[in-house]
Design an enzyme around this catalytic site. Sequence first.
Site, PDB file in Angstrom:
ATOM      1  N   GLU A   1      37.033  41.444  87.554  1.00 24.09           N
ATOM      2  CA  GLU A   1      35.583  42.093  88.120  1.00 24.09           C
ATOM      3  C   GLU A   1      35.535  43.515  87.732  1.00 24.09           C
ATOM      4  O   GLU A   1      34.359  43.785  87.693  1.00 24.09           O
ATOM      5  CB  GLU A   1      35.927  41.621  89.518  1.00 24.09           C
ATOM      6  CG  GLU A   1      35.660  40.314  90.199  1.00 24.09           C
ATOM      7  CD  GLU A   1      34.589  39.711  89.986  1.00 24.09           C
ATOM      8  OE1 GLU A   1      33.516  40.482  89.959  1.00 24.09           O
ATOM      9  OE2 GLU A   1      34.280  38.478  89.191  1.00 24.09           O
TER      10      GLU A   1
ATOM     11  N   GLU B   1      29.414  48.998  90.687  1.00 25.27           N
ATOM     12  CA  GLU B   1      28.595  47.962  89.730  1.00 25.27           C
ATOM     13  C   GLU B   1      27.782  48.820  88.564  1.00 25.27           C
ATOM     14  O   GLU B   1      27.351  49.932  89.018  1.00 25.27           O
ATOM     15  CB  GLU B   1      27.698  46.957  90.295  1.00 25.27           C
ATOM     16  CG  GLU B   1      27.110  45.975  89.477  1.00 25.27           C
ATOM     17  CD  GLU B   1      26.212  44.971  90.190  1.00 25.27           C
ATOM     18  OE1 GLU B   1      25.567  44.025  89.594  1.00 25.27           O
ATOM     19  OE2 GLU B   1      26.274  44.964  91.329  1.00 25.27           O
TER      20      GLU B   1
ATOM     21  N   ASN C   1      27.530  40.306 103.061  1.00 23.72           N
ATOM     22  CA  ASN C   1      29.105  40.502 102.748  1.00 23.72           C
ATOM     23  C   ASN C   1      29.521  41.716 103.445  1.00 23.72           C
ATOM     24  O   ASN C   1      30.682  41.888 103.941  1.00 23.72           O
ATOM     25  CB  ASN C   1      29.326  40.674 101.418  1.00 23.72           C
ATOM     26  CG  ASN C   1      29.352  39.104 100.639  1.00 23.72           C
ATOM     27  OD1 ASN C   1      29.810  38.172 101.535  1.00 23.72           O
ATOM     28  ND2 ASN C   1      29.143  38.650  99.603  1.00 23.72           N
TER      29      ASN C   1
END
Length: 361
Positions: free
Chosen positions: A217, A226, A261
């Site tokens: 990831e 990200e 989330n």
Amino acid sequence: MRQQRRIFALLAALALAFGIAAVLPTANAATVSCAASWSSTTVYTNGNIASYNSHNWKAQWWTQNDTPGGSVGVWADQGACGDGAGGGTTTPPASGGCSYPAWVAGTSYTAGTIVQYSNGLYYQATHDNPGYDPTISTWYWSPYTCTGTGGGTTTAPSTGFPVSEAQFDQMFPSRNSFYTYSGLVTALSKYPGFATTGSSTVQKQEAAAFLANVSHETGGLVYINEVDQSGNYCAAESYGCPAGTYAYYGRGPMQISWNFNYEAAGNALGVDLLDNPGLVATDAAVSWETALWYWMTDTGPGTMTGHNAMVNGAGFGQTIWAINGSIECNGGNTAEMQDRVNKYESYAAILGVSPGSNLTC
């Protein structure tokens, strides 16, 4: 006659004295005690000494389950010990020591060879290799702790977590300094069942599986945020997106995204991540906690959590389903899936455990 008897008596006494001296050992004769008994399950390397059948034996190279005195010739007889040497307490001199040669790029190394890397740490070859870098080619090398007597074992963790800091560093040689080992260890208290459930094999497999997915990831724990932060991860929820419509992009080891989330993770961890999603990128412990939260509680597009997949024997493939199965599994993006598998197999090797079966999805 009386003088002759005196001469004969003197000669007899001398003969008796010399006879006794020939039988009795000298007061300074050294005896040797037996080293620790040889074990078929122990790994021995060049210079290690073990006792077997009242003899001490010295390993000539890496060996496991080769009986001393056998036809393989790995063991050199060092002589009788213990009762076989007449008793005594003299300890065999230490051999080996922390004087292993420096690693040299391009030099061929056989499994079991121990070298000192330029960072001052020791590494042991777990597979034959043509001189791969120990800090990069982790399939071929494992960290090694020098004991000062030529022996040693992989560094043992003191945290209860089955991955030592040295092994963690080996897995992530280029990691961002934000992703600290201490941050991970601190986060473990939030989920005490992580990597502590089942046998030691299962515990190591779960730790390797979690870290393999984390590595995939984040590009090896390099990325905190990200790369593409332009996505709208603001779902229509009653609590909305108080930090901003575009504030809920992926962050942390598991790159959690979406407002729901952040809201759920924050509630579980006792941290307001809905209003402060940036904490996942600035607090190392919180960052690791969010990754463990997802691993332990969220099934994603799969049918079970990553934790349950490993402790219940479903296999590593099911952990991929829980994280990104809708994209990578069932023939989706097989290259991405295989990268996770490759990392898992590599980390399992570092921890000295079989990866098990059902690795793909």
